[in-house]
Scaffold this active site. Structure first.
Site, PDB file in Angstrom:
ATOM      1  N   THR A 150      14.901  15.415   6.828  1.00 63.68           N
ATOM      2  CA  THR A 150      14.480  14.065   6.460  1.00 63.68           C
ATOM      3  C   THR A 150      14.504  13.133   7.669  1.00 63.68           C
ATOM      4  OG1 THR A 150      15.565  14.454   4.368  1.00 63.68           O
ATOM      5  CG2 THR A 150      14.969  12.185   4.867  1.00 63.68           C
ATOM      6  N   GLU A 151      13.383  12.509   7.952  1.00 63.49           N
ATOM      7  CA  GLU A 151      13.280  11.519   9.023  1.00 63.49           C
ATOM      8  C   GLU A 151      13.846  12.040  10.351  1.00 63.49           C
ATOM      9  OE1 GLU A 151      11.665   8.622   8.326  1.00 63.49           O
ATOM     10  OE2 GLU A 151      11.436   9.262   6.258  1.00 63.49           O
TER      11      GLU A 151
END
Lengths: 563, 434
Positions: A150-151
């Site tokens: 994530t990110e």
């Protein structure tokens, strides 16, 4: 150096939209268990699909066809987005599937919920990654080999987990504070497990496209494909691998179509292939082709967010960390509950966006934080999220507070209900088949006595089988419900008896109809031949249907068709 | 007796207790014989309940056409004559034109009006408040010259200048009603401009009504007012029919402890959070609700987050109308930890809804209630103790509910109104003897 002067460029796009929460009030606690703002979610997703996903996918597909395998890209489509696409824009999923089929596109694994689970719980993290791999396989038709969190959240520890799960490469940010004097333009590997290759994002060249492209006060505006190729050419001597990782919404959403971003996308590959020594590759391919120059040490997690490239966008203030802690306090109870709806909400509530909306960093990166943000301010976001989380907890407690024994009771009761349902269905089926048989035999007419007899025997054996199978079902129900010994004993018996009775009844009625049909057969012999066989067929079908207690409906329709 | 009353807000457009109190009082008054109330607010929305009073919105009074009508008043009115030199203007360009003509701008006052000569009021506690207060007084003078009445009654500092102007125009005595002073609102950090307006009002008034002895003491000591001039009239509460009260189906098992009001320094929200934290350490089956909004809301959320109690401590934002009753109906304890509360009607409403209340000793309402837990606002231990006790011992909460209800039913606006009328009569009698 390694790989004999190969120059590689890696294009990667993050594709994600969260399930935004509706306004959930304190008064709704314990009453309303639906948390999502369907209208907003659908309208945003439709908008993004039409302005970004569909046109960009089409351009990329055309480029792949045009360059005949020389143009390659990688995507990471979050599990939550796959769910939303299935609901609101299935044509986008089709277009991703088409991209997967070209063989020039790699899909990466990530956490299903685009969550921050990697910061809290290894077990939850791995579960989510596996779930996501499953989703990508099922809906895009690709088996992910590389990973990106994530990110772009990454640390040495996470890298080691990911390597243990069998992934070849992992993507992250080429953050200045971890690189120091080093260049992001080489392949690195994980410090704990060097077999995991680490690709570092070149944030200057990435942000040139993502953030600066339509900024008219930028001294390099307007950015053209040729100019971009020229910049790449300039750094080509000192680099092996340039990683361009950007949000997919860069195309058409953060930069409008009018800014010329799609033209840029269309012309960039040709310009790069023509004017630079760089060749396109996807992460897994890179991990196999290039040799890492060194291990990259990232003791504490980094990400690609904001100026700081750390976690402060999600866990930077007290509100965020309080919400985050409360969420993961529920983890154990969620798994004890073992309910599909609970799992679904658990997944959606974990998406990192909810925490992003609570960020109070409005200054340097404020604009990015307001993309698709449904809240007026972070405090509202927090209030709403905590209310939803409280309701979620209330639900968990309702399910979990029931003891193990009670739970088992509930399960047994459910099973009994299920079996009853099956028995009811089969009774109905017997009824319909019987009436059909009656019709058939009415018209079938003349059959010889032998045939009659044989038919009768067939039918008898059929019904016998049926009674047996029904008894089996009941027995099975009992066997399954043996988890609770004493308490359910009483309950089981009536069911058993009931099932037995029912089956006996059904058998009896069958026999009588068989007798009747045997008596009433006076139709020309010519026709009788084929008819007879069909009757036999249906009879055998019937027994088959009864034996395989499930999918009975389908079989009967099959029998119908065979006539 | 006709009363010309100046207020700032009127239900349903209220932002705090002031609107509720002035509405209750006027209702009580009109239930008495021979009492008629003309109630003036800066902005009338048109949907107010006018069954009890005639409501005038200052925003509906044209100023431009009235200037001349002030001529011929006595010495006192001369000031008004200066004020009557109001030059209404409708747009900035016109303002510029007027100010260019120096003789016009000289001593005169410029008031911005719309094209019908009416002044626009926002009717809210923001914007350029001082300008609005001043404009309000201008219109008040116009109204006073038109209406027929015996006495003027101004609620709180926002309406004092209006009351003074009306009194000067008409020569009728002024009674002011102190619902709060700036010492309550600011926590001691008084705004000198507000203080000046308050002091002017108190000096100009024939009598001062305070909502509690707590406020009376402040008026006497901080504003240096003659104690003989100041009298306490307690607020009351509109009776609610219990059968009509909605039965709320709470969606969870936990008890609910509610704080309902503006989240500002004056209301002591931080003490509520600290007490909640203490209670949560010993019992889990309880939820705390901070209902309302205000300048301290964000700080309070951060505090609750830092204490890691946000799964049991909820914020609802500002509640309107029915939601307030729903909230009360869901509550098991109502708490008002105000640092400084001149009166505080909301605990009375809670008691009417069968909710036990905990109030701070620093509130005016504490002077009239016996069946309520009273604690010092800073004493979070006592507060936590009281919350725990009421939630844990049903006998205790039952006692509070039963007795509290009986007590609060007797606190009627009619009684307050009668008291106010006595004050009017005294004032008018005194006036005649002069």
């Amino acid at each position: 150096m390694s790989a004999a002067g190969k120059k590689v460029i890696c294009l990667f796009f993050e594709v994600h939209q969260p399930f935004r929460l509706k306004r959930y009030r304190f008064f709704d606690l314990g009453h309303d268990h639906y948390y999502y703002d369907d209208y907003t979610n659908e309208s945003i997703l439709r908008k993004v699909a039409e302005r970004c996903y569909l046109p960009a996918n089409k351009i990329i597909l055309d480029l792949i066809n045009k360059h005949k395998g020389k143009f390659k890209v990688a995507f990471s489509v979050s599990g939550i987005l796959i769910d939303q696409l299935r609901l609101y824009a299935p044509e986008v999923l089709d277009s991703f599937r088409k991209l997967a089929e070209t063989g020039s596109v790699e899909f990466l694994a990530e956490t299903q919920a685009h969550s921050l689970a990697s910061l809290k719980s290894r077990a939850e993290f791995e579960k989510q990654v596996n779930n996501h791999v499953g989703l990508v396989k099922e809906f895009i038709g690709y088996d992910p080999q590389s990973f990106r969190n994530t990110e772009m959240i990454y640390s040495d520890q996470m890298g080691a987990w990911v390597a243990d799960m069998g992934f070849k490469a992992m993507l992250t940010e080429g953050a200045k504070h971890i690189l120091g004097w080093k260049s992001p333009n080489f392949l690195y590997c994980n410090t704990i497990n060097p077999r995991l290759k680490v690709l570092l994002r070149n944030f200057v060249l990435s942000d040139d496209i993502a953030f600066r492209f339509s900024n008219r006060s930028w001294n390099e505006w307007p950015l053209t494909a040729d100019k971009y190729a020229l910049w790449l050419e300039k750094i080509s001597k000192k680099s092996e691998l340039v990683n361009i990782f950007i949000d997919y919404e860069t195309f058409g959403e953060h930069n409008s179509a009018e800014s010329g971003i799609f033209d840029f996308l269309e012309h960039m590959p040709a310009a790069i292939l023509k004017k630079t020594p760089f060749r396109f590759m996807t992460p897994t391919e890179i991990s196999k082709t290039l040799q890492p120059v060194a291990a990259i040490s990232v003791p504490s997690p980094i990400s690609w967010a904001d100026e700081e490239r750390d976690l402060t966008a999600w866990l930077g203030n007290e509100l965020q960390s309080a919400a985050f802690e409360k969420l993961y306090e529920l983890e154990e109870r969620v798994y004890r509950c073992n309910s599909d709806q609970i799992f679904k909400d658990w997944t959606y509530l974990q998406s990192s966006d909810h925490f992003y909306y609570m960020s109070t960093k409005f200054f340097s990166d404020g604009i990015v934080h307001t993309y698709f943000n449904p809240y007026d301010n972070p405090y509202e976001a927090f209030m709403n999220y905590m209310n939803v989380l409280s309701d979620f907890e209330i639900r968990l407690n309702r399910i979990c507070n029931t003891s193990e024994q009670e739970l088992a009771m509930i399960r047994v009761r459910e099973q009994i209900k299920e079996k009853d349902e099956i028995i009811r269905k089969q009774e109905k089926e017997i009824e319909t088949l019987r009436s059909k048989l009656q019709k058939l035999t009415g018209t079938a007419g003349k059959t010889t006595g032998k045939e009659k007899k044989s038919k009768e025997t067939v039918k008898k054996s059929g019904t016998e089988k049926k009674t047996r199978s029904l008894a089996e079902i009941a027995a099975e129900a009992i066997a399954k419900s043996k988890i609770v010994k004493t308490k359910t004993e009483a309950k089981k018996k009536p069911v058993k008896a009931g099932a037995a009775k029912k089956s006996v009844k059904a058998g009896a009625s069958k026999k009588s109809t068989a007798g009747k049909t045997a008596a009433k057969k006076e139709v020309p012999a010519k026709k009788a031949g084929p008819r007879k066989t069909t009757v036999k067929k249906t009879a055998s079908k019937k027994t088959g249907a009864a034996a395989t207690k499930t999918a009975t409906g389908k079989k009967t329709t099959g029998a119908k068709k065979s006539k | 007796m006709r009363v010309l009353m100046f207020g700032w807000e009127f239900p349903p457009h209220i932002s705090g207790g002031l609107g509720t109190a002035s509405y209750g009082l006027t209702r009580g008054m009109t239930s008495l014989k021979d009492m008629e109330v003309i109630f003036v607010v800066p902005k009338a929305w048109g949907d107010e309940d006018q069954s009890a009073v005639r409501l005038i919105g200052a925003n509906n009074i044209p100023v431009a056409y009235r200037r001349i009508s002030y001529r011929g008043f006595t010495r006192e009115v001369e000031k008004i004559e200066v004020r009557s030199e109001i030059i209404p203007y409708t747009d900035p360009e016109e303002f510029w034109k007027i100010t260019r003509r120096k003789e016009a701008a000289g001593q005169r006052i410029l008031v911005r009006t719309d094209n019908k000569g009416k002044i626009e009021f926002s009717g809210r506690y923001n914007g350029n408040l001082l300008e609005e207060i001043y404009n309000y007084s201008v219109v008040a003078a116009v109204i006073a010259s038109e209406e027929n009445f015996d006495i003027i009654h101004a609620h709180d500092w926002l309406a004092y200048p209006a009351g003074i102007a009306a009194s000067q125009v008409s020569g009728k005595p002024l009674v002011i009603h102190v619902h709060a002073t700036d010492f309550d609102r600011s926590g001691g950090n008084v705004n000198p401009e507000v203080y000046r307006i308050e002091k002017q009002g108190m000096d100009a008034a024939a009598r001062i009504i305070t909502v509690s002895n707590l406020t009376r003491d402040i008026v006497i000591s901080k504003y240096n007012i003659d104690p003989a001039k100041v009298e306490t009239v307690y607020n009351a509460v509109e009776p609610v029919d219990v059968t009509e009260q909605l039965q709320v189906n709470k969606g969870f098992d936990e008890k609910v402890v509610t704080f309902l009001g503006r989240i500002t320094l004056q209301k002591g929200p931080e003490y509520f959070i600290e007490a909640a934290n203490k209670v949560l350490k010993v019992m889990k089956n309880v939820r705390f609700v901070m209902a309302g909004s205000g300048d301290m809301m964000e700080r309070m959320m951060r505090r609750a987050a830092a204490l890691r109690i946000t799964d049991r401590f909820h914020f609802t934002g500002f509640l309107r109308g029915r939601d307030v009753f729903t909230m009360l109906a869901m509550s098991d304890v109502y708490i008002m930890p105000s640092v400084s509360e001149p009166f505080g009607i909301s605990p009375l409403e809670a008691m009417l809804s069968n909710v036990p209340v905990i109030i701070s000793k620093q509130s005016g309402v504490a002077e009239i209630l016996t069946h309520a837990v009273k604690v010092d606002f800073w004493d979070i231990d006592a507060m936590a103790d009281a919350i725990y006790g009421i939630l844990t011992y049903p006998a205790l909460s039952g006692e509070f509910i039963r007795n509290g209800r009986e007590e609060v039913i007797r606190i009627k606006w009619e009684n307050s109104a009668r008291h106010v009328r006595e004050i009017y009569e005294e004032v008018l009698g005194k006036n005649k003897s002069h």
